[in-house]
Design a protein around this motif. Structure first.
Motif, PDB file in Angstrom:
ATOM      1  N   ARG A   1       1.169  -1.050   0.062  1.00 36.73           N
ATOM      2  CA  ARG A   1       0.144   0.237   0.070  1.00 36.73           C
ATOM      3  C   ARG A   1       1.192   1.025   0.188  1.00 36.73           C
ATOM      4  O   ARG A   1       2.086   1.423   1.550  1.00 36.73           O
ATOM      5  CB  ARG A   1      -0.730  -0.306   1.281  1.00 36.73           C
ATOM      6  CG  ARG A   1      -1.784   2.017   1.007  1.00 36.73           C
ATOM      7  CD  ARG A   1      -2.844   1.496   2.542  1.00 36.73           C
ATOM      8  NE  ARG A   1      -4.020   0.353   2.279  1.00 36.73           N
ATOM      9  CZ  ARG A   1      -4.998   0.351   2.349  1.00 36.73           C
ATOM     10  NH1 ARG A   1      -5.299   1.496   3.192  1.00 36.73           N
ATOM     11  NH2 ARG A   1      -5.784  -0.127   2.297  1.00 36.73           N
TER      12      ARG A   1
ATOM     13  N   VAL B   1       1.168   7.181   8.403  1.00 30.43           N
ATOM     14  CA  VAL B   1       0.088   5.911   7.980  1.00 30.43           C
ATOM     15  C   VAL B   1      -1.094   5.996   9.196  1.00 30.43           C
ATOM     16  O   VAL B   1      -2.131   5.499   8.697  1.00 30.43           O
ATOM     17  CB  VAL B   1       0.491   4.871   8.776  1.00 30.43           C
ATOM     18  CG1 VAL B   1       1.260   3.648   7.515  1.00 30.43           C
ATOM     19  CG2 VAL B   1       1.661   5.189  10.158  1.00 30.43           C
TER      20      VAL B   1
ATOM     21  N   ASP C   1       0.552  -4.180   8.915  1.00 31.55           N
ATOM     22  CA  ASP C   1      -0.251  -3.971   7.256  1.00 31.55           C
ATOM     23  C   ASP C   1      -1.606  -3.112   7.734  1.00 31.55           C
ATOM     24  O   ASP C   1      -1.365  -2.705   8.900  1.00 31.55           O
ATOM     25  CB  ASP C   1      -0.051  -5.375   6.729  1.00 31.55           C
ATOM     26  CG  ASP C   1      -0.362  -6.535   7.715  1.00 31.55           C
ATOM     27  OD1 ASP C   1      -1.603  -5.738   8.146  1.00 31.55           O
ATOM     28  OD2 ASP C   1       0.046  -7.648   7.060  1.00 31.55           O
ATOM     29  N   ALA C   2      -1.887  -2.931   6.868  1.00 31.38           N
ATOM     30  CA  ALA C   2      -3.307  -2.312   6.511  1.00 31.38           C
ATOM     31  C   ALA C   2      -4.648  -3.539   7.131  1.00 31.38           C
ATOM     32  O   ALA C   2      -5.374  -2.278   6.612  1.00 31.38           O
ATOM     33  CB  ALA C   2      -3.303  -1.661   5.047  1.00 31.38           C
ATOM     34  N   ARG C   3      -4.182  -4.186   7.628  1.00 33.25           N
ATOM     35  CA  ARG C   3      -5.626  -5.617   7.770  1.00 33.25           C
ATOM     36  C   ARG C   3      -6.162  -4.052   9.414  1.00 33.25           C
ATOM     37  O   ARG C   3      -5.276  -3.311   9.880  1.00 33.25           O
ATOM     38  CB  ARG C   3      -5.162  -6.248   8.428  1.00 33.25           C
ATOM     39  CG  ARG C   3      -5.084  -7.566   6.961  1.00 33.25           C
ATOM     40  CD  ARG C   3      -4.372  -8.866   7.099  1.00 33.25           C
ATOM     41  NE  ARG C   3      -2.731  -8.920   8.033  1.00 33.25           N
ATOM     42  CZ  ARG C   3      -2.580  -9.395   8.792  1.00 33.25           C
ATOM     43  NH1 ARG C   3      -3.465 -10.587   8.860  1.00 33.25           N
ATOM     44  NH2 ARG C   3      -1.680  -9.455   9.083  1.00 33.25           N
ATOM     45  N   LEU C   4      -7.489  -4.538   9.669  1.00 34.28           N
ATOM     46  CA  LEU C   4      -8.046  -3.876  10.556  1.00 34.28           C
ATOM     47  C   LEU C   4      -8.049  -4.999  12.021  1.00 34.28           C
ATOM     48  O   LEU C   4      -7.710  -4.193  12.824  1.00 34.28           O
ATOM     49  CB  LEU C   4      -9.279  -3.906  10.238  1.00 34.28           C
ATOM     50  CG  LEU C   4     -10.056  -3.041   8.967  1.00 34.28           C
ATOM     51  CD1 LEU C   4     -11.653  -3.238   9.541  1.00 34.28           C
ATOM     52  CD2 LEU C   4      -9.945  -1.608  10.244  1.00 34.28           C
TER      53      LEU C   4
ATOM     54  N   THR D   1     -13.554   9.305  10.100  1.00 36.08           N
ATOM     55  CA  THR D   1     -14.886   9.243   9.072  1.00 36.08           C
ATOM     56  C   THR D   1     -15.627  10.271  10.152  1.00 36.08           C
ATOM     57  O   THR D   1     -16.459  10.861   9.005  1.00 36.08           O
ATOM     58  CB  THR D   1     -14.794   8.015   8.694  1.00 36.08           C
ATOM     59  OG1 THR D   1     -13.469   7.305   7.888  1.00 36.08           O
ATOM     60  CG2 THR D   1     -16.332   8.330   7.152  1.00 36.08           C
TER      61      THR D   1
ATOM     62  N   PRO E   1      -9.162 -12.094   9.744  1.00 35.84           N
ATOM     63  CA  PRO E   1      -9.953 -10.944   8.682  1.00 35.84           C
ATOM     64  C   PRO E   1      -9.363 -10.249   7.722  1.00 35.84           C
ATOM     65  O   PRO E   1      -8.106 -10.102   8.655  1.00 35.84           O
ATOM     66  CB  PRO E   1     -11.146 -10.122   9.076  1.00 35.84           C
ATOM     67  CG  PRO E   1     -11.375 -10.485  10.587  1.00 35.84           C
ATOM     68  CD  PRO E   1     -10.183 -11.462  10.694  1.00 35.84           C
ATOM     69  N   GLU E   2      -8.995 -10.946   5.967  1.00 35.61           N
ATOM     70  CA  GLU E   2      -8.132  -9.762   5.574  1.00 35.61           C
ATOM     71  C   GLU E   2      -9.280  -8.556   5.161  1.00 35.61           C
ATOM     72  O   GLU E   2      -8.186  -7.911   4.327  1.00 35.61           O
ATOM     73  CB  GLU E   2      -8.450 -10.425   4.371  1.00 35.61           C
ATOM     74  CG  GLU E   2      -7.530 -12.318   4.309  1.00 35.61           C
ATOM     75  CD  GLU E   2      -7.953 -13.379   3.488  1.00 35.61           C
ATOM     76  OE1 GLU E   2      -8.397 -12.231   2.550  1.00 35.61           O
ATOM     77  OE2 GLU E   2      -7.399 -14.381   3.621  1.00 35.61           O
ATOM     78  N   THR E   3     -10.263  -8.020   5.846  1.00 35.66           N
ATOM     79  CA  THR E   3     -10.320  -6.789   6.000  1.00 35.66           C
ATOM     80  C   THR E   3      -9.316  -5.569   5.884  1.00 35.66           C
ATOM     81  O   THR E   3      -8.570  -5.936   7.060  1.00 35.66           O
ATOM     82  CB  THR E   3     -11.373  -6.211   6.967  1.00 35.66           C
ATOM     83  OG1 THR E   3     -12.252  -7.857   6.948  1.00 35.66           O
ATOM     84  CG2 THR E   3     -12.071  -5.333   6.290  1.00 35.66           C
ATOM     85  N   THR E   4      -9.251  -4.798   5.055  1.00 37.90           N
ATOM     86  CA  THR E   4      -7.720  -3.854   5.137  1.00 37.90           C
ATOM     87  C   THR E   4      -8.313  -2.130   5.650  1.00 37.90           C
ATOM     88  O   THR E   4     -10.205  -2.267   5.353  1.00 37.90           O
ATOM     89  CB  THR E   4      -7.144  -3.307   4.148  1.00 37.90           C
ATOM     90  OG1 THR E   4      -7.479  -3.616   2.839  1.00 37.90           O
ATOM     91  CG2 THR E   4      -5.847  -4.535   4.178  1.00 37.90           C
ATOM     92  N   SER E   5      -7.930  -1.305   6.043  1.00 37.82           N
ATOM     93  CA  SER E   5      -8.574  -0.083   5.991  1.00 37.82           C
ATOM     94  C   SER E   5      -9.147   0.381   4.538  1.00 37.82           C
ATOM     95  O   SER E   5      -8.561   1.167   3.493  1.00 37.82           O
ATOM     96  CB  SER E   5      -8.105   0.621   6.914  1.00 37.82           C
ATOM     97  OG  SER E   5      -6.574   1.248   6.399  1.00 37.82           O
ATOM     98  N   HIS E   6     -10.081   0.851   4.116  1.00 41.00           N
ATOM     99  CA  HIS E   6      -9.825   1.448   3.795  1.00 41.00           C
ATOM    100  C   HIS E   6     -10.025   3.506   3.849  1.00 41.00           C
ATOM    101  O   HIS E   6     -10.841   4.501   2.508  1.00 41.00           O
ATOM    102  CB  HIS E   6     -11.821   1.683   2.484  1.00 41.00           C
ATOM    103  CG  HIS E   6     -11.875  -0.242   2.377  1.00 41.00           C
ATOM    104  ND1 HIS E   6     -10.827  -0.573   1.271  1.00 41.00           N
ATOM    105  CD2 HIS E   6     -11.828  -1.206   2.294  1.00 41.00           C
ATOM    106  CE1 HIS E   6     -10.842  -1.369   1.131  1.00 41.00           C
ATOM    107  NE2 HIS E   6     -11.820  -2.087   1.830  1.00 41.00           N
ATOM    108  N   SER E   7     -10.616   3.793   5.039  1.00 41.14           N
ATOM    109  CA  SER E   7     -10.163   5.417   5.207  1.00 41.14           C
ATOM    110  C   SER E   7      -9.851   5.373   6.056  1.00 41.14           C
ATOM    111  O   SER E   7      -9.577   4.231   7.200  1.00 41.14           O
ATOM    112  CB  SER E   7     -11.944   5.759   5.930  1.00 41.14           C
ATOM    113  OG  SER E   7     -12.905   5.243   6.498  1.00 41.14           O
TER     114      SER E   7
ATOM    115  N   HIS F   1      -4.145   3.463   8.389  1.00 40.87           N
ATOM    116  CA  HIS F   1      -3.905   2.358   7.612  1.00 40.87           C
ATOM    117  C   HIS F   1      -3.454   1.607   8.464  1.00 40.87           C
ATOM    118  O   HIS F   1      -3.750   0.362   7.693  1.00 40.87           O
ATOM    119  CB  HIS F   1      -2.789   2.954   6.680  1.00 40.87           C
ATOM    120  CG  HIS F   1      -3.548   3.943   5.358  1.00 40.87           C
ATOM    121  ND1 HIS F   1      -3.610   4.233   4.777  1.00 40.87           N
ATOM    122  CD2 HIS F   1      -3.293   5.208   5.594  1.00 40.87           C
ATOM    123  CE1 HIS F   1      -3.637   4.949   3.994  1.00 40.87           C
ATOM    124  NE2 HIS F   1      -3.959   5.912   4.832  1.00 40.87           N
ATOM    125  N   ILE F   2      -3.102   1.554   9.284  1.00 39.35           N
ATOM    126  CA  ILE F   2      -2.703   0.607  10.651  1.00 39.35           C
ATOM    127  C   ILE F   2      -3.416   0.919  11.693  1.00 39.35           C
ATOM    128  O   ILE F   2      -3.893   1.296  12.131  1.00 39.35           O
ATOM    129  CB  ILE F   2      -0.912   0.436  10.958  1.00 39.35           C
ATOM    130  CG1 ILE F   2      -0.955   2.057  11.085  1.00 39.35           C
ATOM    131  CG2 ILE F   2       0.065   0.175   9.608  1.00 39.35           C
ATOM    132  CD1 ILE F   2       0.424   2.325  11.865  1.00 39.35           C
TER     133      ILE F   2
END
Lengths: 452, 392
Positions: free
Chosen positions: A302, A308, A369-372, A438, B28-34, B37-38
Motif C-alpha cells: 500500500r 500511516v 500492514d493495513a488490515r483492521l 471518518t 479477517p483480511e479486511t483492510t482499512s479503506h478510510s 491505515h494501520i
C-alpha cells in the motif's frame, strides 16, 4: 514570550522505515506529471480555469472557488495541462499538468502589501491562501473570516514524519517574512510550534510570533492540539492553522514575488529499500517518487501519500497530496492468511496492549500492514481514546454525539476544536475498530451544512 | 466454501455463523479503506478471550471446591484430588454447555437476522453465568434465565456495547427473584448427588449454609464462629482460599486475585474501578463494624471477612469492571466503584433478607453509571461554556 508545552498523552508508533540522511542533500527527482487535487482543499467549490492543452506557468491560476472567485489554486510548475479528470457525476477529481522544464513563472507584486486587505488579496491570488486551514470545521480559511489567533506547526510528530527542524531551520528568513505577512491578518497572536530540544537544527525565534516549544509524543505536533492546549477555539471564534512549510512558502513569496513549490519529501516505510529524503515539486506523481525505491516483493503493498495515520492510499498512478511531504509504503496485508490471529503471541504484532510480547520490545521497529485486525464493533472499552488525545475533550461522548447527529451536544462537547487528524491515534488504538476520523469528518461536514 | 453462505447460496441462512467461525479461525483480511491505515493488533475477540482466561482459575478452583464440599457433606472426609476435581467438572459441565448453547444460539440467530457479524460479548457472559450460580441450580432454570437476559437485557438494546445492565448478573438476578427457593438458603450450594458413580449421596436432611447465610441468621450480641459443612470452624485462610460453600466460582479470593492480576496486567479491567470498589467496601465494612449491633449480625464481621466472603471480590473484579455497563469517564469510575463497594456492604449488612448484596449493588450502579457519567461530562461542558463566556 515563548511557551513550553509538555504533553503526556499520545503515542509514538515504532514503525520500520524512517528516512535517513539529511534533507539538505536530498536527491532531486523531476516529476513526470504534477497534479492538483480539489479534495485537498475542503470547503472550496472549485471550478477549473484551464482546459486540456492549455499552457500554464508556475503560479498561473488553475482552479477557482465558485463562491469566492478571488480564492484560487495555482499551478506549481510550468507546463501543459494534460488532463482535467472528472469522476462520478462530473465531480472534478484532479488537474494533471505535464511540466515542460521551463522556468516560466508568474511574478506577484510584492510592493504595497501594507494592510490587511492587500495581504489577503496577495495570498488569495497566489494560491497560498488555500493552504491555510481554519477551525471550526477544518476547512480552507474562509475569506470572510478574521482569525482570533494563528497556529503554525513547524514540527511533524506523525509516524516516520520528515524532520521539520532540518528542513525549516535554514529558512529562517522566509519564516520570519511569512509571520510578518500573517501578522497583518490577525489582531491576535501567531503561535509557532517547534520541537523542544531538537538535536540537529533548531528553528530560530521569530520576531512578532510566540514560539511554542513542544515536548511529547504524537499528536503533540498537530496544530489543533497545540491550539487546544494554549487557547482552545470557542463557539463563534475562528482560528487559522498552517504548517511550517506553508509559512516558509508565504515568506518566500513575500520576499521574492514568486512561488516556492519545491518540496522535500520523506520516502518512508518498511517496503522502501533505503528510506530517504528526495527533493521534488508539490503534487509530484507517485511513480516518479517510488520508482526503483521499493523492495521487490510478491505480496501486495500500500502506497500512502502522507503518514500511516492520516494519509491517502494512492496507486502507482497517484500523486503527492497536500499537505503531505511524505510517502509511506507498507504491506497491504489482504493476502495474508493468519490462523487464529487473535490468540497470537508473535512479537511481530504491534499493539499498545501488554498482552502482546511486542509491547515490551521497546527498541523493535514493527512492520504493520493495513488490515483492521479485527471486526467492527460498537464502542466497548472505555478510556482508550482519552489516553491518546491530549485535549480537554470527552472524546467518547463527542463521537456519540456525532453519531446521533445531535448538534447541541456536539457544540457543547467541543466539536469546533477538533479535526479528524486529532482522532487518528484513537482510531488506531480502538479495539472496536471504529472509523473515528471518518465519523469526525462527517460530523464536521454535517454541522457546517446545517449551520451555514 | 464461502459462496454457499453468501446471499443466494444454498446455506445463506447460516452466513453469520459461517462468518463467526471464519473470523474466529482466521484473522479477517479486511483492510482499512478510510482513516488510519494501520490498526492496533488488539481486537474485541482477544479482549473477551483474555477475560475468559482470567476466569479460568476461578473455574478450576470451583470444580475442586464443588467436589471438596460434596465429599465433606457426604461424610467421606477429603477425597482424592483428581476425583474431586473430576466430580466438580462433571457437575459444572452441563451448566456451561447450557449457558453457551442458549446464549450463543440467540446471538447467532440475532446476528443473522440483523445481517451483522456475531459479537463476542457472550463468550464472557457464558462462562460467568455458571460461576455465579449455586451448583444445584437446575439446568432448565439456567436456560430460561440466560435466554431472558440475552434477549431482554442485551439484544433489545442493540447487542454487545449497548446494554445497560451486566448480562450475566441479570441472569443471576432473574434466577434469584423468579426461583428464590432454589437460589438461596442452605440447600443449593452443595452438590448433592453422585455423578456417573463418582461421589456419594448427601443425606436429604443435610444443610450447608454459606458463611454469609450463617452470619445473617445469628442471634446474640457477638460473632459466632463460622462453620464449614462438617460443622468444624472455618479459618480465615480457608475463606481466602475459598474452601467454603458458595456460588460455584466466587468463593476463592485467591483465584479472583489471580484473575484480577491478569486483567490489570493486560489493561483490560480498569484498576480505578477495582481499587475503588475495594476501598468503598472496606470503608463501609469498617463503619458497620464500628457500630456493630445484634439487630444486624453481619455487622460483626471484620473488614477482611466482609471483603473475602460472598461474591464481593468476584463482583469487584469481574462484574463491576465490565466496560460497557460501568462508568466510562475517568472520574466517574472512582465514584462508581466506591459507591458500588459501599452499597454492596450496606445491602449485605443492613438487610437480613439478602445475605449477599454484591449482585444488587452492581445492578444498581449499572443503572446509575450513566448518571455519574452525565455529571462528569456536564462538568466538561460547563467548563467549556464558561471559557467561551469569559472570552467573549
Amino acid at each position: 514570550m515563548n511557551i513550553t508545552l509538555n504533553l503526556k498523552k499520545g503515542l509514538d508508533l515504532h514503525i520500520a522505515g524512517a528516512a535517513t540522511g539529511s534533507p539538505a542533500t536530498a536527491e532531486t527527482v523531476k516529476p513526470r506529471l504534477v497534479a492538483l487535487t480539489p479534495d485537498d482543499f475542503p470547503g472550496l467549490t472549485l471550478k477549473p480555469l484551464v482546459k486540456e492543452g492549455d499552457t500554464v506557468a508556475q503560479g498561473t491560476a488553475v482552479l477557482q472557488d465558485k463562491h469566492h472567485p478571488e480564492v484560487c489554486i495555482t499551478s506549481p510548475v510550468a507546463g501543459t495541462v494534460k488532463a482535467v479528470e472528472r469522476g462520478e457525476r462530473r465531480k472534478l477529481e484532479r488537474i494533471v499538468i505535464e511540466p515542460d522544464g521551463s522556468n516560466n513563472a508568474v511574478t506577484f507584486d510584492v510592493k504595497n502589501i501594507d494592510n490587511e486587505d492587500s495581504a489577503r488579496k496577495f495570498l488569495q491570488s497566489s494560491g497560498l491562501w488555500s493552504m491555510i486551514r481554519q477551525r471550526p470545521y477544518n476547512i480552507v480559511a474562509n475569506p470572510e473570516s478574521t482569525p482570533r489567533d494563528i497556529f503554525v506547526n513547524a514540527l511533524d510528530t506523525a509516524p516516520l514524519a520528515p524532520d521539520m527542524d532540518a528542513i525549516l531551520a535554514s529558512q529562517a528568513k522566509e519564516l520570519a517574512a511569512g509571520a510578518a505577512l500573517l501578522a497583518k491578518l490577525t489582531r491576535g497572536t501567531i503561535y509557532i510550534g517547534r520541537r523542544q530540544g531538537s538535536k540537529i537544527a533548531k528553528i530560530a525565534d521569530i520576531a512578532g510570533a510566540t514560539m511554542v516549544d513542544i515536548k511529547g509524543p504524537h499528536p503533540a505536533g498537530n496544530a489543533g492540539i497545540i491550539a487546544s492546549n494554549i487557547k482552545p477555539v470557542n463557539k463563534g471564534e475562528t482560528i487559522w492553522t498552517l504548517d511550517g512549510i506553508t509559512l516558509a512558502r508565504i515568506g518566500h513569496l513575500a520576499l521574492n514575488g514568486t512561488l516556492d513549490t519545491d518540496c522535500i519529501v520523506a520516502v518512508t516505510g518498511s517496503e522502501v529499500k533505503e528510506p530517504t529524503y528526495i527533493k521534488t515539486i508539490t503534487g509530484c506523481d507517485i511513480e516518479s517518487i517510488v520508482e526503483g525505491r521499493l523492495i521487490k516483493t510478491t505480496h501486495h503493498e500500500r502506497i500512502i501519500s502522507g503518514n500511516v495515520l492520516t494519509g491517502f492510499a494512492v496507486k502507482n498512478d497517484g500523486f503527492l497530496r497536500f499537505p503531505y511531504t511524505q510517502v509511506t509504503v507498507i504491506p497491504e496485508g489482504d493476502d495474508v492468511v493468519e490462523f487464529m490471529g487473535w490468540a497470537s503471541l508473535s512479537p511481530k504484532k504491534m499493539s499498545t496492549s501488554r498482552s502482546f510480547p511486542g509491547h515490551f520490545l521497546l527498541k523493535k521497529l514493527f512492520r504493520p500492514d493495513a488490515r483492521l485486525l479485527g471486526g467492527r464493533r460498537a464502542m466497548i472499552m472505555s478510556g482508550q481514546y482519552d489516553s491518546v488525545v491530549p485535549m480537554d475533550i470527552m472524546t467518547e461522548y463527542l463521537i456519540k454525539a456525532i453519531l446521533s447527529k445531535n448538534i447541541e451536544n456536539m457544540e457543547a462537547l467541543g466539536i469546533y476544536e477538533v479535526a479528524p487528524e486529532d482522532f487518528a491515534l484513537a482510531e488506531y488504538v480502538c479495539t472496536s475498530k471504529m472509523p473515528l476520523q471518518t465519523i469526525v469528518a462527517q460530523g464536521l461536514e454535517y454541522l457546517r451544512k446545517e449551520l451555514e | 466454501m464461502r459462496p454457499y453462505f453468501e446471499d443466494g447460496g444454498r446455506l445463506h441462512a447460516f452466513r453469520s455463523v459461517y462468518d463467526g467461525f471464519d473470523t474466529f479461525l482466521f484473522t479477517p483480511e479486511t483492510t482499512s479503506h478510510s482513516g488510519t491505515h494501520i490498526h492496533d493488533a488488539m481486537d474485541s475477540k482477544r479482549t473477551m478471550i483474555i477475560v475468559v482466561l482470567a476466569l479460568v482459575p476461578c473455574l478450576l478452583f470451583g470444580m475442586y471446591n464443588t467436589g471438596y464440599q460434596h465429599w465433606l457433606a457426604a461424610g467421606q472426609g477429603v477425597g482424592p484430588f483428581w476425583t474431586m476435581l473430576l466430580y466438580g467438572f462433571l457437575a459444572v459441565l452441563p451448566k456451561l454447555v447450557v449457558a453457551y448453547v442458549v446464549g450463543l444460539g440467540i446471538e447467532f440467530v440475532v446476528a443473522q437476522w440483523r445481517g451483522e457479524e456475531i459479537q463476542e460479548g457472550f463468550l464472557v457472559s457464558g462462562i460467568l453465568i455458571p460461576l455465579i450460580c449455586p451448583i444445584e441450580t437446575p439446568l432448565w432454570m439456567i436456560a430460561v434465565a440466560t435466554a431472558f437476559s440475552v434477549i431482554f437485557v442485551k439484544e433489545v438494546f442493540g447487542g454487545t456495547g449497548y446494554n445497560i445492565f451486566n448480562v450475566a448478573l441479570v441472569t443471576r438476578a432473574f434466577l434469584f427473584f423468579a426461583y428464590p427457593a432454589s437460589m438461596s438458603g442452605d440447600k443449593p450450594f452443595i452438590a448433592r448427588d453422585s455423578i456417573l458413580g463418582i461421589g456419594g449421596d448427601v443425606p436429604d436432611t443435610f444443610t450447608g449454609a454459606t458463611p454469609l447465610g450463617q452470619v445473617a441468621t445469628m442471634a446474640g450480641d457477638a460473632m459466632h464462629p463460622i462453620t464449614g459443612v462438617t460443622g468444624a470452624e472455618v479459618s480465615q485462610w480457608d475463606m481466602f482460599l475459598g474452601l467454603i460453600p458458595g456460588s460455584f466460582g466466587e468463593t476463592s479470593t485467591l483465584c479472583i486475585l489471580i484473575g484480577a492480576a491478569i486483567l490489570l496486567f493486560t489493561g483490560i479491567a480498569s484498576w480505578r474501578i477495582i481499587l475503588s470498589v475495594f476501598a468503598g467496601g472496606a470503608f463501609m465494612a469498617w463503619i458497620a463494624n464500628m457500630t456493630a449491633t445484634p439487630t444486624y449480625p453481619v455487622s460483626f464481621l471484620s473488614v477482611g471477612d466482609q471483603l473475602c466472603l460472598g461474591g464481593f471480590a468476584f463482583a469487584a473484579v469481574f462484574m463491576a469492571t465490565d466496560p460497557v455497563t460501568a462508568a466510562r469517564t475517568t472520574a466517574g469510575k472512582y465514584i462508581y466503584g466506591f459507591l458500588l463497594g459501599v452499597i454492596a456492604i450496606i445491602i449485605r449488612t443492613y438487610n437480613n433478607g439478602y445475605p449477599e448484596g454484591a449482585m444488587l449493588a452492581v445492578l444498581l450502579m449499572n443503572a446509575l453509571a450513566p448518571l455519574i457519567d452525565y455529571c462528569v461530562v456536564q462538568c466538561n461542558i460547563n467548563r467549556r461554556a464558561r471559557r467561551a463566556r469569559l472570552n467573549s
